[in-house]
Design a protein around this motif. Structure first.
Motif, PDB file in Angstrom:
ATOM      1  N   ALA A   1       0.837  -1.207   0.000  1.00  0.00           N
ATOM      2  CA  ALA A   1       0.000   0.000   0.000  1.00  0.00           C
ATOM      3  C   ALA A   1       0.869   1.254   0.000  1.00  0.00           C
ATOM      4  CB  ALA A   1      -0.927  -0.007   1.215  1.00  0.00           C
ATOM      5  N   ILE A   2       1.923   1.250   0.808  1.00  0.00           N
ATOM      6  CA  ILE A   2       2.851   2.392   0.842  1.00  0.00           C
ATOM      7  C   ILE A   2       3.520   2.557  -0.524  1.00  0.00           C
ATOM      8  CG2 ILE A   2       4.992   3.261   1.874  1.00  0.00           C
ATOM      9  CD1 ILE A   2       2.571   3.396   3.755  1.00  0.00           C
ATOM     10  N   PHE A   3       3.942   1.445  -1.121  1.00  0.00           N
ATOM     11  CA  PHE A   3       4.564   1.505  -2.432  1.00  0.00           C
ATOM     12  C   PHE A   3       3.610   2.101  -3.466  1.00  0.00           C
ATOM     13  CE2 PHE A   3       5.186  -0.470  -6.606  1.00  0.00           C
ATOM     14  CZ  PHE A   3       6.427   0.065  -6.916  1.00  0.00           C
TER      15      PHE A   3
ATOM     16  N   PHE B   1       8.989   6.373  -7.486  1.00  0.00           N
ATOM     17  CA  PHE B   1       8.909   4.920  -7.640  1.00  0.00           C
ATOM     18  C   PHE B   1      10.056   4.257  -6.877  1.00  0.00           C
ATOM     19  CE2 PHE B   1       9.272   0.854  -9.774  1.00  0.00           C
ATOM     20  CZ  PHE B   1       7.952   0.499  -9.996  1.00  0.00           C
ATOM     21  N   SER B   2      11.256   4.804  -7.032  1.00  0.00           N
ATOM     22  CA  SER B   2      12.431   4.265  -6.350  1.00  0.00           C
ATOM     23  C   SER B   2      12.294   4.384  -4.836  1.00  0.00           C
ATOM     24  CB  SER B   2      13.684   4.999  -6.827  1.00  0.00           C
ATOM     25  OG  SER B   2      14.808   4.570  -6.115  1.00  0.00           O
ATOM     26  N   GLN B   3      11.839   5.526  -4.372  1.00  0.00           N
ATOM     27  CA  GLN B   3      11.637   5.721  -2.931  1.00  0.00           C
ATOM     28  C   GLN B   3      10.602   4.738  -2.391  1.00  0.00           C
ATOM     29  OE1 GLN B   3      10.508   9.834  -2.871  1.00  0.00           O
ATOM     30  NE2 GLN B   3      12.604  10.557  -2.485  1.00  0.00           N
ATOM     31  N   GLY B   4       9.536   4.534  -3.149  1.00  0.00           N
ATOM     32  CA  GLY B   4       8.498   3.599  -2.727  1.00  0.00           C
ATOM     33  C   GLY B   4       9.010   2.177  -2.633  1.00  0.00           C
ATOM     34  N   ALA B   5       9.823   1.768  -3.607  1.00  0.00           N
ATOM     35  CA  ALA B   5      10.383   0.414  -3.595  1.00  0.00           C
ATOM     36  C   ALA B   5      11.315   0.218  -2.402  1.00  0.00           C
ATOM     37  CB  ALA B   5      11.122   0.150  -4.897  1.00  0.00           C
ATOM     38  N   LYS B   6      12.154   1.210  -2.136  1.00  0.00           N
ATOM     39  CA  LYS B   6      13.070   1.121  -0.984  1.00  0.00           C
ATOM     40  C   LYS B   6      12.290   1.084   0.325  1.00  0.00           C
ATOM     41  CE  LYS B   6      16.636   3.673  -3.409  1.00  0.00           C
ATOM     42  NZ  LYS B   6      17.268   5.000  -3.536  1.00  0.00           N
ATOM     43  N   LEU B   7      11.304   1.948   0.441  1.00  0.00           N
ATOM     44  CA  LEU B   7      10.499   2.002   1.658  1.00  0.00           C
ATOM     45  C   LEU B   7       9.731   0.701   1.870  1.00  0.00           C
ATOM     46  CD1 LEU B   7       9.695   3.749   4.044  1.00  0.00           C
ATOM     47  CD2 LEU B   7       7.866   4.706   2.654  1.00  0.00           C
ATOM     48  N   ARG B   8       9.247   0.115   0.787  1.00  0.00           N
ATOM     49  CA  ARG B   8       8.517  -1.158   0.888  1.00  0.00           C
ATOM     50  C   ARG B   8       9.422  -2.240   1.483  1.00  0.00           C
ATOM     51  NH1 ARG B   8       5.765  -3.894  -4.287  1.00  0.00           N
ATOM     52  NH2 ARG B   8       7.804  -3.416  -5.158  1.00  0.00           N
TER      53      ARG B   8
END
Length: 128
Positions: free
Chosen positions: A56-58, A78-85
């Motif tokens: 959901a965060i991603f 997109f990159s930040q979302g993937a790292k955060l996921r």
């Protein structure tokens, strides 16, 4: 106008996949409670949430921007979302085992099933 359509389509796809994950989680928890025990069901719920919350965060990050004029923002988000996921999933696994004392087999099984359901929902919707 096209930018909103692109972002809207992505958001709709992600929302549908997350809804499928929630349905799968609910079924897993009910079946686990009925066939095994409440403790296994709790661990299954934890495992499913470890899959659902990072996705959901991603999705929030991935579809925050759209359009050719915002290409750099799209890629960065997109990159930040993937790292955060990834980081969030690791943190949630640590919390599950260290503080919630979840049953590892139930956590990993539910995590795997809900993650695969997300991929299948995304793949199925993309084909439409």
């Amino acid at each position: 106008m096209v930018n909103r359509d692109l972002a809207g389509a992505g958001k709709k796809l992600a929302r549908h996949a997350l809804q499928i994950q929630v349905i799968v989680m609910t079924l897993l928890v009910i079946i686990s409670a009925w066939a095994m025990s409440v403790e296994v069901a709790k661990s299954a719920a934890i495992g499913a949430l470890i899959s659902i919350l990072p996705n959901a965060i991603f999705a929030l990050f991935a579809f925050r921007y759209s359009g050719a004029s915002k290409n750099e923002l799209v890629v960065r988000s997109f990159s930040q979302g993937a790292k955060l996921r990834l980081v969030l999933a690791v943190i949630l696994f640590v919390v599950a085992f260290k503080f919630l004392h979840a049953i590892p087999q139930a956590v990993f099984a539910a995590f795997a099933v809900t993650t695969v359901s997300y991929w299948l929902a995304m793949f199925r919707q993309q084909k439409r």
